[in-house]
Design an enzyme around this catalytic site. Sequence first.
Site, mmCIF file in Angstrom:
data_model
loop_
_atom_site.group_PDB
_atom_site.id
_atom_site.type_symbol
_atom_site.label_atom_id
_atom_site.label_comp_id
_atom_site.label_asym_id
_atom_site.label_seq_id
_atom_site.Cartn_x
_atom_site.Cartn_y
_atom_site.Cartn_z
ATOM 1 N N GLN A 104 35.096 33.773 40.801
ATOM 2 C CA GLN A 104 36.256 33.060 40.264
ATOM 3 C C GLN A 104 37.478 33.964 40.318
ATOM 4 O O GLN A 104 38.580 33.546 39.993
ATOM 5 C CB GLN A 104 36.005 32.673 38.804
ATOM 6 C CG GLN A 104 34.799 31.794 38.613
ATOM 7 C CD GLN A 104 34.454 31.673 37.127
ATOM 8 O OE1 GLN A 104 35.078 30.930 36.398
ATOM 9 N NE2 GLN A 104 33.457 32.403 36.697
ATOM 10 N N ASN A 105 37.262 35.219 40.685
ATOM 11 C CA ASN A 105 38.372 36.171 40.668
ATOM 12 C C ASN A 105 39.261 35.994 41.892
ATOM 13 O O ASN A 105 38.821 35.554 42.942
ATOM 14 C CB ASN A 105 37.838 37.604 40.611
ATOM 15 C CG ASN A 105 37.122 37.865 39.307
ATOM 16 O OD1 ASN A 105 37.266 37.082 38.363
ATOM 17 N ND2 ASN A 105 36.356 38.926 39.252
ATOM 18 N N ASP A 107 41.231 38.660 42.872
ATOM 19 C CA ASP A 107 41.722 40.017 43.105
ATOM 20 C C ASP A 107 41.215 40.674 44.383
ATOM 21 O O ASP A 107 41.654 41.768 44.749
ATOM 22 C CB ASP A 107 41.397 40.917 41.889
ATOM 23 C CG ASP A 107 39.900 40.933 41.555
ATOM 24 O OD1 ASP A 107 39.071 40.732 42.466
ATOM 25 O OD2 ASP A 107 39.571 41.138 40.370
ATOM 26 N N HIS A 122 38.390 30.312 43.430
ATOM 27 C CA HIS A 122 39.747 30.046 42.937
ATOM 28 C C HIS A 122 40.824 30.666 43.818
ATOM 29 O O HIS A 122 41.922 30.953 43.355
ATOM 30 C CB HIS A 122 39.890 30.564 41.497
ATOM 31 C CG HIS A 122 39.096 29.769 40.499
ATOM 32 N ND1 HIS A 122 38.737 30.250 39.265
ATOM 33 C CD2 HIS A 122 38.586 28.513 40.562
ATOM 34 C CE1 HIS A 122 38.034 29.327 38.612
ATOM 35 N NE2 HIS A 122 37.923 28.271 39.386
ATOM 36 N N CYS A 158 58.340 27.496 58.592
ATOM 37 C CA CYS A 158 58.913 26.150 58.468
ATOM 38 C C CYS A 158 59.863 26.024 57.273
ATOM 39 O O CYS A 158 60.358 24.940 56.985
ATOM 40 C CB CYS A 158 57.796 25.111 58.352
ATOM 41 S SG CYS A 158 57.054 25.033 56.713
ATOM 42 N N GLY A 195 30.300 38.544 33.825
ATOM 43 C CA GLY A 195 31.687 38.639 33.363
ATOM 44 C C GLY A 195 32.464 37.343 33.413
ATOM 45 O O GLY A 195 33.627 37.326 33.781
ATOM 46 N N SER A 197 33.376 33.822 31.024
ATOM 47 C CA SER A 197 33.225 33.153 29.732
ATOM 48 C C SER A 197 32.609 31.766 29.911
ATOM 49 O O SER A 197 32.272 31.109 28.936
ATOM 50 C CB SER A 197 34.580 33.044 29.037
ATOM 51 O OG SER A 197 35.488 32.341 29.851
ATOM 52 N N ASN A 242 27.166 40.077 30.412
ATOM 53 C CA ASN A 242 28.478 39.801 29.824
ATOM 54 C C ASN A 242 28.672 40.597 28.528
ATOM 55 O O ASN A 242 27.703 40.942 27.855
ATOM 56 C CB ASN A 242 28.611 38.298 29.534
ATOM 57 C CG ASN A 242 30.054 37.822 29.591
ATOM 58 O OD1 ASN A 242 30.675 37.884 30.653
ATOM 59 N ND2 ASN A 242 30.598 37.393 28.470
ATOM 60 N N ALA A 243 29.936 40.835 28.209
ATOM 61 C CA ALA A 243 30.247 41.612 27.009
ATOM 62 C C ALA A 243 29.938 40.849 25.719
ATOM 63 O O ALA A 243 29.866 41.443 24.645
ATOM 64 C CB ALA A 243 31.716 42.030 27.035
#
Length: 278
Positions: A104-105, A107, A122, A158, A195, A197, A242-243
């Site tokens: 989903q990152n 970066d 994404h 364009c 990582g 949610s 996950n945290a």
Amino acid sequence: MYTEEEIKKAARDIVSAEKIVALTGAGISTESGIPDFRGTDGIWTKFDPDDFTYSKFIKNPANYWKMSLELGKLLLSVEPKPNPAHLALAKLEKLGKLRCIITQNVDGLHQLAGNTDVIEFHGNLRRVVCIVCGERFPYDLAIRKASDGELPPRCEKCNGILKPDAVLFEEPIPKYALDRSLEEARNCDLMIVIGTSAVVYPAAELPRIAKERDGYRMSLFGLYPADRVMTHKKGAKVIEINAEPTPLTGVVSDYLIEGKAGEILPKILREVERLLGL
Ligand code: NAD
Ligand code: ZN
């Protein structure tokens, strides 16, 4: 906090699985210095998610770009480098223990770490796309234009308006990424969810799809014809790293290894290598 026993269990699950897929979210990149969205210092504590919708972009692209420049500074300012979590996933791929990463990152860090099959669910914030002709350019070009006062920045070919090539709220997931992710989620026998949610849809649906067994369908994808969903499969194992616990924890995932991905994944990798006799 995680235990060594959980690390060993995950390593055993990885060694015995054949089709492993990772689903990653912003939490895998926080240790590279990129804030997540919903964590304690998350981006949504400084920005309003309602400002980053496709309709707001179309209504006032110049204003959107002004905000986007600020957000871009947060997400891409320090030249971020892959951290040990990204590198461990790259190594798992080399060992033949990871088919692909659905991320989903936006970066680009998985690719920098060396993973060769990364599905960008994404999009990617390091690119911009012309909303008229579809041509893509590096983000730096748009930043230069915007910083020189060209708001919104425009296409070199364009003169159409440029949009960050990340998926905005209200925008559909790129078809290629959605189709492949669904296929990988349906066919995997182990999904490692790292990582995230797990509250942004449809990405959060993927672990549920992986988990599906014959005759069991999740409601949100009720649009899919039954014959495409009933796949005669047993249902994949789902491991979360996950945290903190998420809506998947205890419902969809078999177990959660709670803590920092940058610590946990290298430990799992070492244990996998040990089990494989490397
Ligand atoms: P999120 O911010 O909603 O959730 C991140 C999760 O990771 C949280 O549960 C948090 O507790 C956990 N986490 C934080 N640091 C961690 C660590 N070191 N180890 C393990 N877990 C950790 O992120 P999301 O679920 O990916 O959804 C947010 C959306 O925002 C995504 O769609 C993504 O496109 C976008 N986003 C991307 C980036 C990026 O590209 N790096 C950064 C922020 C947001
Ligand atoms: Zn164009």
